[in-house]
Design a protein around this motif. Structure first.
Motif, PDB file in Angstrom:
ATOM      1  N   CYS A  66      31.372 -22.710  13.765  1.00  0.00           N
ATOM      2  CA  CYS A  66      32.716 -22.980  14.280  1.00  0.00           C
ATOM      3  C   CYS A  66      32.725 -24.023  15.389  1.00  0.00           C
ATOM      4  N   ALA A  67      31.603 -24.112  16.139  1.00  0.00           N
ATOM      5  CA  ALA A  67      31.552 -25.039  17.264  1.00  0.00           C
ATOM      6  C   ALA A  67      31.703 -26.484  16.804  1.00  0.00           C
ATOM      7  N   ALA A  68      31.299 -26.774  15.555  1.00  0.00           N
ATOM      8  CA  ALA A  68      31.285 -28.147  15.084  1.00  0.00           C
ATOM      9  C   ALA A  68      32.437 -28.450  14.124  1.00  0.00           C
ATOM     10  N   GLY A  69      33.434 -27.565  14.093  1.00  0.00           N
ATOM     11  CA  GLY A  69      34.520 -27.718  13.141  1.00  0.00           C
ATOM     12  C   GLY A  69      35.429 -28.886  13.461  1.00  0.00           C
ATOM     13  N   PRO A  70      36.258 -29.313  12.516  1.00  0.00           N
ATOM     14  CA  PRO A  70      36.268 -28.916  11.106  1.00  0.00           C
ATOM     15  C   PRO A  70      35.042 -29.424  10.340  1.00  0.00           C
ATOM     16  N   LEU A  71      34.544 -28.544   9.459  1.00  0.00           N
ATOM     17  CA  LEU A  71      33.335 -28.861   8.710  1.00  0.00           C
ATOM     18  C   LEU A  71      33.677 -29.248   7.270  1.00  0.00           C
ATOM     19  N   VAL A  72      32.882 -30.179   6.757  1.00  0.00           N
ATOM     20  CA  VAL A  72      33.057 -30.607   5.370  1.00  0.00           C
ATOM     21  C   VAL A  72      31.675 -30.666   4.724  1.00  0.00           C
ATOM     22  N   GLU A  78      24.674 -31.835  -0.702  1.00  0.00           N
ATOM     23  CA  GLU A  78      24.587 -30.904   0.423  1.00  0.00           C
ATOM     24  C   GLU A  78      24.631 -31.620   1.764  1.00  0.00           C
ATOM     25  N   THR A  79      25.472 -32.637   1.847  1.00  0.00           N
ATOM     26  CA  THR A  79      25.646 -33.318   3.129  1.00  0.00           C
ATOM     27  C   THR A  79      26.715 -32.573   3.922  1.00  0.00           C
ATOM     28  N   LEU A  80      26.358 -32.212   5.157  1.00  0.00           N
ATOM     29  CA  LEU A  80      27.323 -31.498   5.985  1.00  0.00           C
ATOM     30  C   LEU A  80      27.857 -32.421   7.066  1.00  0.00           C
ATOM     31  N   TYR A  81      29.169 -32.529   7.133  1.00  0.00           N
ATOM     32  CA  TYR A  81      29.794 -33.349   8.171  1.00  0.00           C
ATOM     33  C   TYR A  81      30.460 -32.456   9.201  1.00  0.00           C
ATOM     34  N   GLN A  82      30.410 -32.880  10.472  1.00  0.00           N
ATOM     35  CA  GLN A  82      31.029 -32.076  11.526  1.00  0.00           C
ATOM     36  C   GLN A  82      32.122 -32.861  12.243  1.00  0.00           C
ATOM     37  N   HIS A  83      32.984 -32.121  12.933  1.00  0.00           N
ATOM     38  CA  HIS A  83      34.105 -32.709  13.689  1.00  0.00           C
ATOM     39  C   HIS A  83      34.847 -33.747  12.851  1.00  0.00           C
ATOM     40  N   VAL A  84      35.145 -33.423  11.606  1.00  0.00           N
ATOM     41  CA  VAL A  84      35.782 -34.395  10.725  1.00  0.00           C
ATOM     42  C   VAL A  84      37.289 -34.397  10.973  1.00  0.00           C
ATOM     43  N   LYS A  85      37.845 -35.585  11.115  1.00  0.00           N
ATOM     44  CA  LYS A  85      39.299 -35.712  11.286  1.00  0.00           C
ATOM     45  C   LYS A  85      39.887 -36.374  10.050  1.00  0.00           C
ATOM     46  N   ALA A  86      41.205 -36.280   9.925  1.00  0.00           N
ATOM     47  CA  ALA A  86      41.863 -36.858   8.757  1.00  0.00           C
ATOM     48  C   ALA A  86      41.568 -38.352   8.641  1.00  0.00           C
ATOM     49  N   LEU A 104      29.057 -38.913  11.316  1.00  0.00           N
ATOM     50  CA  LEU A 104      29.665 -37.580  11.220  1.00  0.00           C
ATOM     51  C   LEU A 104      28.674 -36.509  10.786  1.00  0.00           C
ATOM     52  N   GLN A 105      27.464 -36.937  10.430  1.00  0.00           N
ATOM     53  CA  GLN A 105      26.544 -35.984   9.833  1.00  0.00           C
ATOM     54  C   GLN A 105      26.092 -34.910  10.818  1.00  0.00           C
ATOM     55  N   CYS A 106      26.024 -33.687  10.309  1.00  0.00           N
ATOM     56  CA  CYS A 106      25.587 -32.575  11.134  1.00  0.00           C
ATOM     57  C   CYS A 106      24.137 -32.291  10.765  1.00  0.00           C
ATOM     58  N   SER A 107      23.257 -32.458  11.729  1.00  0.00           N
ATOM     59  CA  SER A 107      21.833 -32.300  11.399  1.00  0.00           C
ATOM     60  C   SER A 107      21.262 -31.094  12.131  1.00  0.00           C
ATOM     61  N   LEU A 108      21.786 -29.942  11.840  1.00  0.00           N
ATOM     62  CA  LEU A 108      21.299 -28.742  12.514  1.00  0.00           C
ATOM     63  C   LEU A 108      20.496 -27.899  11.537  1.00  0.00           C
ATOM     64  N   ARG A 109      19.442 -28.476  11.026  1.00  0.00           N
ATOM     65  CA  ARG A 109      18.612 -27.771  10.051  1.00  0.00           C
ATOM     66  C   ARG A 109      18.186 -26.398  10.562  1.00  0.00           C
ATOM     67  N   GLU A 110      17.684 -26.401  11.823  1.00  0.00           N
ATOM     68  CA  GLU A 110      17.125 -25.152  12.350  1.00  0.00           C
ATOM     69  C   GLU A 110      18.180 -24.050  12.455  1.00  0.00           C
ATOM     70  N   HIS A 111      19.452 -24.469  12.589  1.00  0.00           N
ATOM     71  CA  HIS A 111      20.525 -23.476  12.660  1.00  0.00           C
ATOM     72  C   HIS A 111      20.652 -22.734  11.337  1.00  0.00           C
ATOM     73  N   PHE A 112      20.536 -23.468  10.250  1.00  0.00           N
ATOM     74  CA  PHE A 112      20.746 -22.851   8.939  1.00  0.00           C
ATOM     75  C   PHE A 112      19.454 -22.305   8.321  1.00  0.00           C
ATOM     76  N   ASP A 113      18.318 -22.960   8.634  1.00  0.00           N
ATOM     77  CA  ASP A 113      17.067 -22.585   7.966  1.00  0.00           C
ATOM     78  C   ASP A 113      16.627 -21.154   8.252  1.00  0.00           C
TER      79      ASP A 113
END
Lengths: 546, 165
Positions: A66-72, A78-86, A104-113
């Motif tokens: 949630c801290a990095a929202g909105p997420l796409v 499997e590319t994750l983007y963070q803080h995406v705006k319209a 915009l890329q979210c590179s928090l591998r350790e968060h998800f791994d």
């Protein structure tokens, strides 16, 4: 509905999805929606169509961070983007099939791994408002299996074997609860899903109901068949409007698909579910109070026994489980009790979803295997305390739990380990505090909560919490004495031992645990009239300034 | 069981029909009390004496019980809300992120305490136990719409915006 028909629906969805080269998943949980992810989704659809890309833009539930929202999330890359705006929609659409948008890329591998997703396996991957999406990801397979291939006893056997324990906080073995209700005699039995997530700072149930509501329904239906119930209620907080509306849609779709109603899957099994709205009373998380509330009364608890398993809703045998418990049922039946039991620690099996919040970098929802070290959750998955501050404590279990200091962070998360150090697993709130938080202040905060939420039925809780609140206020503002501290400790024991229900019995926990691990902070307030964290306002200082 | 004749609607306000609809859907069963009060609150914004009396009589629930339920649950309000409502979340995560400062600021800005409405009936200030958006703490609801990571300035400018109309 039978397994072939399920497979057919799943195949249709797969074929539909195969028409697209890419799939863009837009998180539309409460957190991201508050940052206008609905507009973002429209912008993405528009951009994709404008550029003629073969791409599906899908609404999904919570992706956790949630801290990095909105997420796409863009699949299949499997590319994750963070803080995406319209405004970013065009750039993302442009990048499809090429290099991702680096900024915009979210590179928090350790968060998800480090996470293991069982309850959240579909969150962020399916459209919660489309039952077919759920079916395409093995949804309702477990229910069909339970109804057509297994006896109720075999189902209960699998749940017992899995070692699943109640995820609402108590940790009562689920299999044992089910078999008690199954054995109970009654002309009518009920299944209740407890979604009255009153613990402030916890939002696991909200997220599960918003992101994957069908899974909870499937779990309830399996339970109903196993214990012989024909009517279910989902009790959900009125403060969660999105969860309520998605659940309502989900009930309608399940009825249309013949997965609720009479003669489910061509068997004799009838089951339907109704939603009941909570009305903002924390005590209604207690099972007997929740039952009173469904009956349309004030939510006051009753002494147990009789337990709801023998005499619950309208005096009938009733099975009550938490949202997360029900969400675990379908995977257990699909993959077997042994599979589930292979995950986790010795006496706590499977995974637990935590709402990681407070002074921590990666706030959001995480699902971790039981037995994982608290330190790993906080430092690796959570990314540690931001702003150069020092970690002070982590609070689990909300108003019924305790504050855990740094030196105990190396214990593994399990029901028993947390209980041993004076906290509880609770429903899954995990709030990190840094050196700017005062532990007396935190104890005071929770006591104020318990005092106002006490239903008033029994005196130890009603009067005890009020007295403890007064004492804590005095200590907090520098007017407390050593006698006050002694009286506070005495009251903790009285309230704990003499209260009627869980609310009162556990209300002293935040005080007891902070006294145990942060006694020096209390002493500073009492002896030196100062707050080491600089959070409390001292009465003497206030008067001097006035 | 004798046939039940529900009392007449209190007025020809269409919203009473919605309330009646909820009761009918539940077969005028006594356990529908909370559900019905929810409908009253979402239709009228609050529960007044007339509404509680009407619901109690329709469902054959003693007035004391209906009043007891209406006052027991925090979600029900017995006072009409202002034109706009600022709700500040007081959950633990919001507390840790300093929501007490937001509450104090809003009280000072509006000149009212939490739970009250400004004299001109324009703005109500309330607190919520936890709205479950802890990942975005501190959180406020402006007329029910959630805003996260709220700063004091942002909140004040919202309040001033409402005051200007």
């Amino acid at each position: 509905m039978n397994s072939e028909e399920l497979e057919q629906i799943a195949e249709t969805v797969r074929l539909e999805n195969a028409k697209f080269d890419h799939q863009i998943n837009v998180c539309m949980g409460t957190g991201c929606l508050s940052q206008h992810s609905d507009k973002l989704k429209d912008a993405l659809s528009h951009a994709v169509a404008g550029q003629g890309k073969k791409c599906l833009v899908r609404r999904t539930g919570c992706m956790g961070l949630c801290a990095a929202g909105p997420l796409v999330l863009v699949d299949p890359e499997e590319t994750l983007y963070q803080h995406v705006k319209a405004e970013n929609a065009e750039a993302i659409a442009q990048s499809l099939g090429g290099e991702p948008v680096e900024a915009l890329q979210c590179s928090l591998r350790e968060h998800f791994d480090q996470q293991v997703h069982i309850v959240l396996e579909n969150s962020g991957h399916i459209d919660p408002e489309r039952i077919d999406d759920y079916i395409a990801r093995d949804g309702y397979k477990a229910l069909v299996k339970a109804l057509t291939e297994m006896t109720p006893n075999e189902v209960i056997q699998q749940i017992t074997e899995s070692g699943l324990r109640g995820r609402g906080g108590g940790g009562y073995p689920t299999g044992l609860k089910w078999s008690t209700v199954a054995k109970a005699v009654g002309d009518m039995k009920y299944v209740i899903c407890n979604g009255d997530e009153g613990d402030p700072g916890a939002f696991m149930d909200r997220s599960v109901l918003e992101s994957d509501p069908q899974r909870v329904l499937e779990g309830m239906a399996i339970a109903a068949n196993a214990v012989g119930a024909s009517k279910g209620y989902v009790y959900v907080r009125a403060e969660y409007p999105l969860a309520v509306s998605r659940l309502t849609l989900c009930l309608r779709d399940a009825r249309r698909r013949g997965l609720l109603g009479n003669g489910i899957c061509g068997t004799q099994f009838d089951f339907d579910v109704e939603i009941r709205l909570g009305a903002g009373a924390f005590v209604c998380g207690e099972e007997t109070a929740l039952i009173a509330s469904i009956e349309g009364k004030r939510g006051t608890p009753k002494p147990r026994p009789p337990y709801p398993a023998s005499s619950g809703l309208w005096g009938r045998p009733t099975l009550i489980n938490n949202v997360e418990t029900f969400a675990n049922i379908a995977p257990i039946l699909r993959k077997g009790g042994k599979w589930f039991a292979s995950i986790g620690s010795e006496r706590s099996k499977g995974t637990k979803v935590f709402a990681l919040t407070g002074k921590i970098k990666n706030t959001g929802l995480v699902e971790v295997p039981m037995g994982i070290k608290l330190r790993e959750i906080i430092e690796v998955i959570g990314g540690g305390v931001p702003g150069g501050h020092k970690f002070k404590a982590v609070q689990t279990g909300g108003p019924s739990g305790g504050c855990i200091p740094e030196e105990l962070l190396d214990i593994g998360v399990s029901y028993d380990a947390l209980l041993k150090i004076g906290s509880i697993m609770g429903s899954g709130g995990m709030i990190v505090m840094d050196d700017t938080s005062c532990m007396v202040g935190v104890a005071l905060y929770f006591m104020e909560f318990c005092m106002t939420e006490s239903c008033g039925k029994c005196i130890p809780c009603r009067a005890g919490t009020a007295q403890m609140y007064t004492l804590l206020t005095r200590i907090s503002n520098g007017t407390g004495t050593m006698d006050d501290l002694e009286l506070l400790e005495l009251l903790c024991t009285t309230v704990k031992e003499a209260s009627l229900c869980g609310l009162g019995q556990t209300a002293p926990n935040p005080v007891l645990s902070t006294l145990k691990y942060f006694r020096h902070e209390y002493m500073e307030h009492i002896v030196h009239k100062r707050c080491p964290a600089g959070a409390c306002v001292m009465k003497a200082a206030e008067e001097a300034l006035a | 069981m004798p046939a039940i004749t529900p009392p007449p609607l209190p007025s020809d306000d269409k919203r009473w029909k919605i309330v009646n609809g909820t009761m009918r859907k539940n077969g005028f069963a006594r356990h529908a009390l909370i559900e019905t009060l929810h409908t009253v609150q979402s239709s009228f914004g609050y529960l007044d004496d007339d509404a509680i009396r009407f619901v109690a009589r329709s469902l054959r629930v003693p007035l004391s019980q209906a009043y007891g339920v209406a006052t027991f649950y925090h979600y029900f309000s017995l006072k009409p809300p202002g034109k706009h409502t600022m709700t500040i979340c007081t959950g633990t995560a919001c507390y840790i992120k300093g929501n007490d400062k937001l509450v104090a600021l809003a009280e000072k800005c509006l000149g009212i305490a939490q739970g009250q409405t400004t004299k001109d009936g324009l703005i109500s200030l309330t607190t919520a136990r936890c709205v479950g958006a802890c990942g975005r703490a501190p959180v406020v609801l402006c007329d029910g719409e959630l805003s996260g990571q709220m700063s004091g300035e942002e909140m004040v400018s919202q309040l001033e915006g409402w005051a200007r109309g």
